[in-house]
Write a protein that holds these residues in place. Structure first.
Motif, mmCIF file in Angstrom:
data_model
loop_
_atom_site.group_PDB
_atom_site.id
_atom_site.type_symbol
_atom_site.label_atom_id
_atom_site.label_comp_id
_atom_site.label_asym_id
_atom_site.label_seq_id
_atom_site.Cartn_x
_atom_site.Cartn_y
_atom_site.Cartn_z
ATOM 1 N N GLY A 187 0.798 -1.214 0.000
ATOM 2 C CA GLY A 187 0.000 0.000 0.000
ATOM 3 C C GLY A 187 0.828 1.259 0.000
ATOM 4 O O GLY A 187 2.049 1.234 -0.151
ATOM 5 N N GLU A 188 0.152 2.382 0.207
ATOM 6 C CA GLU A 188 0.803 3.689 0.267
ATOM 7 C C GLU A 188 1.309 3.942 1.683
ATOM 8 O O GLU A 188 0.560 3.779 2.654
ATOM 9 N N HIS A 211 2.085 5.774 4.930
ATOM 10 C CA HIS A 211 1.601 6.946 5.668
ATOM 11 C C HIS A 211 2.663 7.299 6.700
ATOM 12 O O HIS A 211 2.810 6.617 7.713
ATOM 13 N N ASN A 214 1.440 1.191 6.117
ATOM 14 C CA ASN A 214 0.894 1.187 4.758
ATOM 15 C C ASN A 214 -0.627 1.213 4.816
ATOM 16 O O ASN A 214 -1.244 0.499 5.628
ATOM 17 N N VAL A 215 -1.217 2.032 3.964
ATOM 18 C CA VAL A 215 -2.679 2.165 3.934
ATOM 19 C C VAL A 215 -3.132 2.175 2.474
ATOM 20 O O VAL A 215 -2.327 2.103 1.559
ATOM 21 N N GLY A 216 -4.447 2.277 2.288
ATOM 22 C CA GLY A 216 -4.981 2.397 0.936
ATOM 23 C C GLY A 216 -5.635 1.132 0.429
ATOM 24 O O GLY A 216 -5.700 0.107 1.115
ATOM 25 N N LEU A 268 -7.410 8.761 11.627
ATOM 26 C CA LEU A 268 -6.971 8.633 10.246
ATOM 27 C C LEU A 268 -7.927 7.710 9.492
ATOM 28 O O LEU A 268 -7.983 6.501 9.754
ATOM 29 N N GLU A 328 -7.814 6.547 6.552
ATOM 30 C CA GLU A 328 -7.126 5.478 5.823
ATOM 31 C C GLU A 328 -6.823 4.282 6.733
ATOM 32 O O GLU A 328 -6.953 3.132 6.321
ATOM 33 N N CYS A 329 -6.395 4.572 7.958
ATOM 34 C CA CYS A 329 -6.138 3.476 8.901
ATOM 35 C C CYS A 329 -7.432 2.819 9.341
ATOM 36 O O CYS A 329 -7.493 1.595 9.522
ATOM 37 N N ALA A 384 -9.990 2.249 7.583
ATOM 38 C CA ALA A 384 -10.398 1.287 6.551
ATOM 39 C C ALA A 384 -9.644 -0.029 6.716
ATOM 40 O O ALA A 384 -10.223 -1.117 6.544
ATOM 41 N N SER A 405 -13.480 8.221 11.741
ATOM 42 C CA SER A 405 -13.701 6.870 11.224
ATOM 43 C C SER A 405 -14.121 5.903 12.330
ATOM 44 O O SER A 405 -13.296 5.455 13.124
ATOM 45 N N TYR A 409 -14.635 2.477 12.850
ATOM 46 C CA TYR A 409 -14.288 1.321 12.025
ATOM 47 C C TYR A 409 -14.961 0.027 12.468
ATOM 48 O O TYR A 409 -14.880 -0.987 11.773
#
Length: 271
Positions: free
Chosen positions: A162-163, A165, A171-173, A204, A206-207, A209, A236, A238
């Protein structure tokens, strides 16, 4: 610096002037401390500013009303929009998070495949895993978690793609989330920016998710979070408490939060 004069008696019994801080100056110092350390304790502030804890509580209440900070149990944290970076969080509430890490181990000891989210508290759990467990597989997106697990050569670590952060060290996304679809875990160990009656939440998105995907791919979800997260809300959410099996924390939550845990059968473990 704005100061006002007060008088005290010196050893000879005569009046001697001393300097006393005004409320404005005291509150400015509190905000300056909050810029250096994202979490403050009432007792520490009272000792540092040489005032009573009741005075500090009134200051924190006023600053909260102005939107300059948020009150927590026994202290204050930065406003919701300014979640500290992972490097800052590693220096906060260290003793409490170490206790949480130790308390989480008995819950997950039977697991062979474990998913771990990013965060300072989850890194403490990973450190205990590296010391006490062997011959397991850990799936994570956190470079901090992977690094501490590397001390145990019997633990296989799978890193999510992933991307990267930078402030979270993870890594996220979409690639990180889709990667999880190919796995199933005995436990997901996740941190949180906040805990409310609706469930754990994350600053965050992204996290959040990634955490949501881990929750869906694990037989049991374990939330590890210290008391400063109680009754705080971030963007978020989650998971709902109905998706969580255990909460490991260092202090008893508020009545409303405890009722939410009990209503959904969440096991509460106090470190």
């Amino acid at each position: 610096m704005i100061q006002e004069m007060a008088e005290t008696l010196d050893d000879s019994g005569s009046a001697a002037p001393r300097l006393k801080q005004t409320k404005q100056n005291r509150q400015s110092q509190i905000l300056a401390e909050l810029n250096r350390s994202p979490s403050l304790r009432i007792a520490d502030l009272a000792a540092r500013l040489d005032v009573s804890t009741e005075t500090i509580r009134r200051d924190l209440d006023e600053l909260t009303e102005q939107g300059l900070l948020n009150r927590t149990y026994g202290g204050a944290v930065r406003p919701l929009s300014t979640e500290p970076s992972i490097s800052e969080r590693h220096h906060l509430l260290v003793a409490e998070r170490e206790r949480i890490g130790r308390a989480a181990l008995p819950i997950i000891k039977g697991g062979r495949i474990i998913m771990i989210g990013s965060g300072s508290t989850t890194t403490h759990v990973a450190r205990r895993i590296a010391v006490e467990l062997r011959d397991i597989t850990v799936i994570t997106h956190s470079f901090g978690v992977a690094t501490v697990l590397a001390m145990n050569p019997t633990i296989k670590v799978l890193m999510l793609p992933g991307e990267y952060h930078a402030t979270e060290g993870a890594n996220v996304g979409v690639h990180a989330v889709s990667f999880l679809a190919g796995f199933h875990a005995d436990f997901a160990i996740l941190g949180a920016s906040g805990l409310t009656v609706d469930g754990p939440n994350e600053a965050l998105i992204e996290c959040g998710a990634v955490y949501s995907a881990m929750t869906m791919r694990a037989a049991e979800t374990v939330i590890v979070a210290d008391h400063s997260k109680f009754d705080r809300t971030f963007p978020s959410r989650y998971a709902g408490w109905q998706q969580v099996h255990h909460l490991v924390t260092d202090k008893a939550p508020s009545d409303a939060l405890r009722a939410g845990l009990d209503a959904n059968g969440v096991g509460l473990h106090l470190a």
